[in-house]
Design a protein around this motif. Structure first.
Motif, PDB file in Angstrom:
ATOM      1  N   VAL A   1      34.122  57.857  43.256  1.00 21.17           N
ATOM      2  CA  VAL A   1      34.401  57.194  41.985  1.00 21.17           C
ATOM      3  C   VAL A   1      33.599  55.906  41.878  1.00 21.17           C
ATOM      4  O   VAL A   1      33.592  55.090  42.806  1.00 21.17           O
ATOM      5  CB  VAL A   1      35.908  56.881  41.845  1.00 21.17           C
ATOM      6  CG1 VAL A   1      36.197  56.217  40.501  1.00 21.17           C
ATOM      7  CG2 VAL A   1      36.739  58.140  42.007  1.00 21.17           C
ATOM      8  N   TYR A   2      32.934  55.721  40.728  1.00 20.48           N
ATOM      9  CA  TYR A   2      32.259  54.452  40.462  1.00 20.48           C
ATOM     10  C   TYR A   2      33.295  53.415  40.053  1.00 20.48           C
ATOM     11  O   TYR A   2      34.143  53.664  39.200  1.00 20.48           O
ATOM     12  CB  TYR A   2      31.219  54.615  39.354  1.00 20.48           C
ATOM     13  CG  TYR A   2      30.555  53.300  38.997  1.00 20.48           C
ATOM     14  CD1 TYR A   2      29.528  52.789  39.774  1.00 20.48           C
ATOM     15  CD2 TYR A   2      30.996  52.547  37.906  1.00 20.48           C
ATOM     16  CE1 TYR A   2      28.938  51.573  39.491  1.00 20.48           C
ATOM     17  CE2 TYR A   2      30.407  51.322  37.607  1.00 20.48           C
ATOM     18  CZ  TYR A   2      29.382  50.846  38.396  1.00 20.48           C
ATOM     19  OH  TYR A   2      28.807  49.646  38.118  1.00 20.48           O
ATOM     20  N   ARG A   3      33.216  52.238  40.668  1.00 17.49           N
ATOM     21  CA  ARG A   3      34.145  51.153  40.348  1.00 17.49           C
ATOM     22  C   ARG A   3      33.332  49.881  40.147  1.00 17.49           C
ATOM     23  O   ARG A   3      32.641  49.429  41.071  1.00 17.49           O
ATOM     24  CB  ARG A   3      35.165  50.972  41.481  1.00 17.49           C
ATOM     25  CG  ARG A   3      36.237  49.936  41.180  1.00 17.49           C
ATOM     26  CD  ARG A   3      37.169  49.761  42.391  1.00 17.49           C
ATOM     27  NE  ARG A   3      38.242  48.836  42.076  1.00 17.49           N
ATOM     28  CZ  ARG A   3      39.454  49.177  41.669  1.00 17.49           C
ATOM     29  NH1 ARG A   3      39.754  50.450  41.556  1.00 17.49           N
ATOM     30  NH2 ARG A   3      40.360  48.270  41.384  1.00 17.49           N
ATOM     31  N   ASP A   4      33.413  49.292  38.967  1.00 14.44           N
ATOM     32  CA  ASP A   4      32.617  48.088  38.691  1.00 14.44           C
ATOM     33  C   ASP A   4      33.402  46.804  38.910  1.00 14.44           C
ATOM     34  O   ASP A   4      32.808  45.729  39.037  1.00 14.44           O
ATOM     35  CB  ASP A   4      32.046  48.137  37.281  1.00 14.44           C
ATOM     36  CG  ASP A   4      33.101  48.098  36.202  1.00 14.44           C
ATOM     37  OD1 ASP A   4      34.234  48.528  36.486  1.00 14.44           O
ATOM     38  OD2 ASP A   4      32.794  47.648  35.087  1.00 14.44           O
ATOM     39  N   ARG A   5      34.718  46.876  38.961  1.00 13.56           N
ATOM     40  CA  ARG A   5      35.536  45.672  39.155  1.00 13.56           C
ATOM     41  C   ARG A   5      36.222  45.741  40.515  1.00 13.56           C
ATOM     42  O   ARG A   5      36.941  46.707  40.812  1.00 13.56           O
ATOM     43  CB  ARG A   5      36.568  45.532  38.038  1.00 13.56           C
ATOM     44  CG  ARG A   5      35.930  45.336  36.666  1.00 13.56           C
ATOM     45  CD  ARG A   5      36.968  45.116  35.599  1.00 13.56           C
ATOM     46  NE  ARG A   5      36.353  44.921  34.290  1.00 13.56           N
ATOM     47  CZ  ARG A   5      37.014  44.695  33.173  1.00 13.56           C
ATOM     48  NH1 ARG A   5      38.351  44.644  33.198  1.00 13.56           N
ATOM     49  NH2 ARG A   5      36.397  44.524  32.021  1.00 13.56           N
ATOM     50  N   TRP A   6      36.021  44.684  41.299  1.00 15.91           N
ATOM     51  CA  TRP A   6      36.572  44.631  42.652  1.00 15.91           C
ATOM     52  C   TRP A   6      37.313  43.320  42.867  1.00 15.91           C
ATOM     53  O   TRP A   6      36.890  42.284  42.359  1.00 15.91           O
ATOM     54  CB  TRP A   6      35.427  44.739  43.679  1.00 15.91           C
ATOM     55  CG  TRP A   6      34.823  46.107  43.714  1.00 15.91           C
ATOM     56  CD1 TRP A   6      33.920  46.619  42.832  1.00 15.91           C
ATOM     57  CD2 TRP A   6      35.122  47.150  44.640  1.00 15.91           C
ATOM     58  NE1 TRP A   6      33.626  47.918  43.169  1.00 15.91           N
ATOM     59  CE2 TRP A   6      34.340  48.272  44.277  1.00 15.91           C
ATOM     60  CE3 TRP A   6      35.952  47.230  45.760  1.00 15.91           C
ATOM     61  CZ2 TRP A   6      34.383  49.458  44.987  1.00 15.91           C
ATOM     62  CZ3 TRP A   6      35.996  48.422  46.474  1.00 15.91           C
ATOM     63  CH2 TRP A   6      35.207  49.522  46.080  1.00 15.91           C
ATOM     64  N   PRO A   7      38.407  43.373  43.611  1.00 13.22           N
ATOM     65  CA  PRO A   7      39.114  42.111  43.911  1.00 13.22           C
ATOM     66  C   PRO A   7      38.262  41.252  44.836  1.00 13.22           C
ATOM     67  O   PRO A   7      37.448  41.753  45.617  1.00 13.22           O
ATOM     68  CB  PRO A   7      40.389  42.583  44.598  1.00 13.22           C
ATOM     69  CG  PRO A   7      40.064  43.947  45.136  1.00 13.22           C
ATOM     70  CD  PRO A   7      39.077  44.543  44.180  1.00 13.22           C
TER      71      PRO A   7
END
Length: 212
Positions: free
Chosen positions: A204-210
């Motif tokens: 899965v592509y994830r652009d927002r990370w903690p």
């Protein structure tokens, strides 16, 4: 494509093993064990790196490719896993990984010269026998000591690197163009006669990370 690595060697009894790690592990990547799939969450840079390491594994039959990914799942808060890619012919038992890992030193730097970025397109089906029931050239999965082991052949690794390259190439554009439907993914198995034991990888592509 230049890929900075560190090379480690350690012995277990009479056998010496070579372990390859990326010099800079992916900062925004997570691998976790889901109910139906093993979930791989990546940003663009991490997806590109994993595609390159998948291709490297195809040409490194005498090595274990270790990708440190173990971080808390940013979506569920669940525990994360590391990743090891290796060939069937190495016959390395995952049950001995914890012992081998403890013996690895700082390693020495090396740069791999890969032909180029992995293709983002599925390869032409030059391997039609894969779809036959008797095909045995499949990935085998084991989870041991907080690590997912993907054991396969050179051809399997070479022919499946595109799953990560596709997410690297398409993910950010999809999220930008479809803010109301930002999910972009690729799934390696369990269908398509690629995985024998275990479950598919949901990439899965994830652009927002903690923040770390």
């Amino acid at each position: 494509m230049k890929l900075p690595l560190t090379i480690h060697r350690a012995r277990l009894g009479p056998a010496e093993f070579k372990v390859i790690r990326p010099a800079r592990p992916p900062a925004r990547a997570a691998l976790s064990d889901g109910n139906w799939y093993l979930h791989v969450q990546v940003d663009q840079q991490a997806a590109q790196l994993l595609a390159a390491l998948w291709s490297l594994a195809a040409t490194s039959p005498r090595s274990l490719v270790h990708v440190p990914l173990r971080r808390t799942d940013p979506e569920t808060g669940g525990p994360g896993l590391d990743l090891v890619l290796l060939h069937h012919s190495l016959q390395f038992p995952p049950s001995r990984w914890k012992e081998l890992r403890a013996r690895l030193g700082p390693g020495r730097p090396q740069t791999a010269d890969l032909p180029g970025p992995a293709s983002t397109d599925p390869a032409p089906d030059r391997w039609p026998q894969r779809h036959h029931q008797e095909n045995r050239d499949l990935f085998h999965q084991h989870v041991h000591a907080g690590t997912l082991f993907m054991t396969g052949s050179a051809k399997l690794f070479a022919d499946t690197a595109w799953f990560f390259a596709d997410v690297a190439h398409q993910g950010s554009g999809h999220v930008f163009a479809h803010p109301d439907r930002p999910h972009y993914c690729a799934t390696l198995g369990p269908y398509g006669n690629l995985i024998s034991t275990g479950r598919g990888l949901h990439i899965v592509y994830r652009d927002r990370w903690p923040e770390p």
